[in-house]
Design a protein around this motif. Structure first.
Motif, PDB file in Angstrom:
ATOM      1  N   ASN A  96      -3.586  30.398  26.427  1.00 21.41           N
ATOM      2  CA  ASN A  96      -3.885  31.788  26.113  1.00 21.41           C
ATOM      3  C   ASN A  96      -5.354  31.887  25.708  1.00 21.41           C
ATOM      4  O   ASN A  96      -5.717  31.689  24.555  1.00 21.41           O
ATOM      5  N   ARG A  97      -6.228  32.200  26.651  1.00 22.79           N
ATOM      6  CA  ARG A  97      -7.679  32.192  26.411  1.00 22.79           C
ATOM      7  C   ARG A  97      -8.103  33.223  25.372  1.00 22.79           C
ATOM      8  O   ARG A  97      -8.995  32.978  24.571  1.00 22.79           O
ATOM      9  N   GLY A  98      -7.496  34.390  25.375  1.00 26.18           N
ATOM     10  CA  GLY A  98      -7.850  35.416  24.395  1.00 26.18           C
ATOM     11  C   GLY A  98      -7.583  34.960  22.981  1.00 26.18           C
ATOM     12  O   GLY A  98      -8.411  35.134  22.082  1.00 26.18           O
ATOM     13  N   ASN A  99      -6.438  34.373  22.765  1.00 21.58           N
ATOM     14  CA  ASN A  99      -6.080  33.859  21.443  1.00 21.58           C
ATOM     15  C   ASN A  99      -7.022  32.731  21.033  1.00 21.58           C
ATOM     16  O   ASN A  99      -7.438  32.643  19.881  1.00 21.58           O
ATOM     17  N   LEU A 100      -7.366  31.865  21.966  1.00 20.17           N
ATOM     18  CA  LEU A 100      -8.249  30.734  21.684  1.00 20.17           C
ATOM     19  C   LEU A 100      -9.649  31.215  21.293  1.00 20.17           C
ATOM     20  O   LEU A 100     -10.226  30.728  20.312  1.00 20.17           O
ATOM     21  N   SER A 131       0.682  25.943  24.829  1.00 11.13           N
ATOM     22  CA  SER A 131       0.773  27.391  24.945  1.00 11.13           C
ATOM     23  C   SER A 131      -0.447  28.064  24.313  1.00 11.13           C
ATOM     24  O   SER A 131      -0.981  29.035  24.852  1.00 11.13           O
ATOM     25  N   LYS A 132      -0.907  27.548  23.169  1.00  9.21           N
ATOM     26  CA  LYS A 132      -2.102  28.098  22.522  1.00  9.21           C
ATOM     27  C   LYS A 132      -3.346  27.888  23.384  1.00  9.21           C
ATOM     28  O   LYS A 132      -4.214  28.745  23.458  1.00  9.21           O
ATOM     29  N   ILE A 170     -10.509  34.176  20.067  1.00  5.91           N
ATOM     30  CA  ILE A 170     -10.446  34.867  18.782  1.00  5.91           C
ATOM     31  C   ILE A 170     -10.322  33.859  17.643  1.00  5.91           C
ATOM     32  O   ILE A 170     -11.013  33.966  16.625  1.00  5.91           O
ATOM     33  N   THR A 171      -9.490  32.864  17.806  1.00  2.00           N
ATOM     34  CA  THR A 171      -9.294  31.877  16.752  1.00  2.00           C
ATOM     35  C   THR A 171     -10.574  31.083  16.498  1.00  2.00           C
ATOM     36  O   THR A 171     -10.944  30.846  15.349  1.00  2.00           O
TER      37      THR A 171
END
Length: 79
Positions: free
Chosen positions: A26-30, A22-23, A32-33
């Motif tokens: 999610n390209r945006g979350n990846l 799931s992580k 940013i992280t």
């Protein structure tokens, strides 16, 4: 009912795999992280590198407790 470690381990492994996939999806979350960690590291390193004499020496650095505290805060923020 007997406690079965195999069932619990299988469930934990499945949940961790599902959360990891799931992580990754999610390209945006990846982005940013992955992008925030180096920026925060650079900011902390540049702020805590100050020295009265002008040359930084790790042996005389009095910012080590502050650095460790900020490292914990950033780790919790990214986690």
């Amino acid at each position: 009912m007997p406690f079965r470690w195999h069932d619990e381990w299988t469930q934990l492994r499945t949940l961790l795999k599902r959360a990891f996939i799931s992580k990754l999806r999610n390209r945006g979350n990846l982005v940013i992280t992955i992008g925030v960690a180096p920026v925060l590291a650079f900011l902390i390193a540049s702020l805590l590198r100050y020295s009265d004499s002008g040359t930084y020496d790790f042996a005389s650095a009095y910012h080590i407790p502050t650095f460790l505290f900020l490292t914990l805060i950033v780790a919790m923020f990214l986690g």
